[in-house]
Design a protein around this motif. Structure first.
Motif, PDB file in Angstrom:
ATOM      1  N   ASP A 180       0.912  -1.403   0.105  1.00 22.61           N
ATOM      2  CA  ASP A 180       0.021  -0.211   0.035  1.00 22.61           C
ATOM      3  C   ASP A 180       0.819   1.228   0.226  1.00 22.61           C
ATOM      4  N   THR A 221       2.480   1.471  -3.494  1.00 21.21           N
ATOM      5  CA  THR A 221       1.264   1.965  -4.479  1.00 21.21           C
ATOM      6  C   THR A 221       0.944   3.427  -4.385  1.00 21.21           C
ATOM      7  N   ILE A 246       2.600   6.231  -6.515  1.00 18.59           N
ATOM      8  CA  ILE A 246       2.460   6.132  -7.897  1.00 18.59           C
ATOM      9  C   ILE A 246       1.434   7.503  -8.496  1.00 18.59           C
ATOM     10  N   TYR A 250      -0.672  -3.427 -10.759  1.00 20.38           N
ATOM     11  CA  TYR A 250      -0.201  -3.978  -9.782  1.00 20.38           C
ATOM     12  C   TYR A 250      -1.018  -5.329  -9.455  1.00 20.38           C
ATOM     13  N   LYS A 285      -3.041  -7.274  -6.439  1.00 28.77           N
ATOM     14  CA  LYS A 285      -3.371  -7.392  -4.914  1.00 28.77           C
ATOM     15  C   LYS A 285      -3.126  -8.942  -4.639  1.00 28.77           C
ATOM     16  N   ILE A 335       3.960  -5.330  -7.971  1.00 35.42           N
ATOM     17  CA  ILE A 335       3.819  -4.167  -8.519  1.00 35.42           C
ATOM     18  C   ILE A 335       4.701  -4.310  -9.777  1.00 35.42           C
ATOM     19  N   THR A 374       7.676   0.641 -12.403  1.00 36.94           N
ATOM     20  CA  THR A 374       6.932   1.697 -12.748  1.00 36.94           C
ATOM     21  C   THR A 374       7.791   2.968 -12.950  1.00 36.94           C
TER      22      THR A 374
END
Ligand code: NAD
Length: 462
Positions: free
Chosen positions: A295, A298, A301, A312, A314, A319, A322
């Motif tokens: 969490d 992400t 981003i 990503y 879950k 992930i 990026t």
């Protein structure tokens, strides 16, 4: 309560054992290294399986970064321990003529090794090698966030060593806190700067010396005349090893404005090549350790800045690599160590831009520079303070057992690997052996004018 009593008993036993002097014999230490080598070889499959269960670590990376690297460190230590441990004669001083001075290496006693979850096996066992070769007893507290590897370390050590010599203590953070309250002779901690401060203040209560191997935001600079293809390949590898959960991973890229877009294109090419166009399903790409870190990563981003990735999964906590373009030091992703597969790209025009960017998170653990410009290389090495790094590569500086590894400032205190591990876990004790045949009488009272004159000329001379 039962856990704490058990810890007290282990520490009592280790104190007794250390006092027995057994650990000081070099043959004993070599025997322990041999035992550790056998133990690791026999647990190889279980270690790989545990790392897979903890965060889907690919077998290749597990062998490369957790097992192979340790086996080679053991070999290096076995080859050199006799040389490292011998008392060394050092130059005598004129103030004590006819004397000889020696450096003796003395183990500290009982060492506490606290390790993180990201290379949970390597970062528990590599300091242990240092502790063994220097003649200490050891208590290892692996991270509770990689529970399968923690359990395997415990099983392996228990099978091969007595707890009076090496013990593994598992548990949640209350156990770390309890351990930190005990009076150890040395603490070797690997983890975040935040917990590093807790460790250091606990060590201060007993005046216990410690090594802190911490983290931070390690920059990677790509100059306009760098080989862009090789730079992209090495950056992508170094960043995505362990899915970016590496203390010395390039945290962010500072690319020259003239080659930035070309570099991004090449990086995308290599990400697709390495993970066959689908990192989220690739067995060669690790998961994030847990939901909390997933969490956190992400949330970094910024979709307006995504040049590649952003997806990503879950379910398996993966992930996508990026790439975030047009990042400046004010963006959220630049606030803290990323510790995940997000690659922010900042740009520079001249060296002053580079210095300003790095100053925001100064004294990083690692720094990487891709360039063919010797002057820039010298400038960066001289002007920027960092733990260690590479020119035209990433990560590889830590693989050289002859090179000490550690941080500076907020990225750490002290270093280890190879001989430096032996030195770190030993106290170097200077001993002067004086001749009983010659004794300079001028140093003794009553002090005379003449003796003072002799003293002054002596100090001018030496
Ligand atoms: P962390 O600091 O959260 O945890 C490290 C160890 O400290 C664990 O064993 C944990 O159980 C313990 N711990 C956590 N909170 C504690 C507390 N309040 N009191 C006492 N003990 C506590 O670090 P982490 O998340 O496991 O690892 C990631 C960090 O470690 C990153 O910053 C990374 O850069 C750094 N790191 C540094 C190196 C290096 O060699 N310099 C290597 C790997 C990781």
């Amino acid at each position: 309560m039962k856990d704490y009593i058990n810890i007290d008993e282990i520490l009592k036993k280790q104190k007794q054992y250390f006092k027995s002097q057994s650990t000081k014999d070099i043959r004993f230490r070599i025997k322990q290294l041999n035992k550790l080598e056998v133990a690791i070889n026999s647990y190889e499959g279980k270690i790989i399986e545990a790392l897979k269960n903890d965060f889907n670590k690919p077998e290749f990376e597990s062998y490369e970064t957790e097992i192979g690297v340790i086996l080679s460190e053991i070999k290096h230590a076995k080859k050199n321990i006799n040389k490292w441990s011998k008392p060394k004669k050092i130059k005598s001083s004129l103030s004590s003529p006819a004397s000889k001075t020696y450096l003796y290496n003395q183990p500290y006693g009982i060492c506490l090794i606290m390790s993180p979850w990201n290379y949970p096996f390597q970062l528990s066992i590599s300091p242990l090698i240092g502790s063994i070769i220097a003649g200490n007893t050891s208590v290892i507290k692996p991270s509770e966030l990689a529970p399968n590897t923690s359990r395997i370390i415990k099983n392996m050590i228990e099978e091969y060593f007595d707890e009076e010599y090496i013990a593994v203590i598992e548990g949640e953070i209350n156990i770390n806190k309890y351990l930190l309250n005990q009076n150890f002779d040395y603490i070797f901690f690997t983890g975040s700067p935040m917990v590093g401060k807790i460790v250091m203040s606990a060590a201060a209560k007993h005046l216990t010396p410690c090594t802190l191997e911490l983290g931070g935001k390690s920059p990677c600079i790509v100059d306009k005349n760098a080989d862009i293809d090789i730079s992209a390949k090495k950056i992508v590898w170094g960043k995505l090893l362990n899915a970016g959960q590496t203390c010395v991973a390039p945290d962010y890229i500072i690319a020259h404005k003239d080659i930035k877009n070309n570099l991004i294109d090449k990086m995308i090419e290599y990400i697709n090549k390495f993970y066959k166009g689908n990192p989220l399903e690739s067995l060669d790409y690790a998961s994030i350790i847990n939901q909390k870190h997933f969490d956190r990563i992400t949330s970094l981003i910024d979709y307006k800045k995504v040049a590649y990735g952003g997806n990503y999964n879950k379910e398996n906590l993966k992930i996508e690599p990026t790439i975030l373009n047009n990042i400046t030091v004010d963006n959220k992703v630049m606030e803290e160590e990323i510790f995940g597969p997000i690659i922010p790209i900042l740009e520079f025009d001249d060296i002053n831009d580079i210095l300003k960017i790095i100053e925001v998170h100064k004294s990083p653990l690692a720094l990487y520079l891709f360039t063919k410009d010797k002057n820039l290389e010298i400038d960066i090495i001289n002007k920027i303070s960092f733990g260690g790094g590479c020119i035209n590569d990433t990560i590889m500086h830590i693989a050289n057992t002859n090179a000490p590894f550690g941080g500076i400032g907020s990225s750490g205190i002290g270093s280890y690997h190879g001989k430096k591990s032996f030195d770190t876990f030993s106290h170097q004790k200077s001993v002067l052996k004086s001749s009983i045949l010659i004794d300079v009488s001028t140093k003794y009272p009553p002090y005379t004018e003449n003796n003072l004159k002799i003293l002054k000329s002596l100090f001018k001379f030496i």
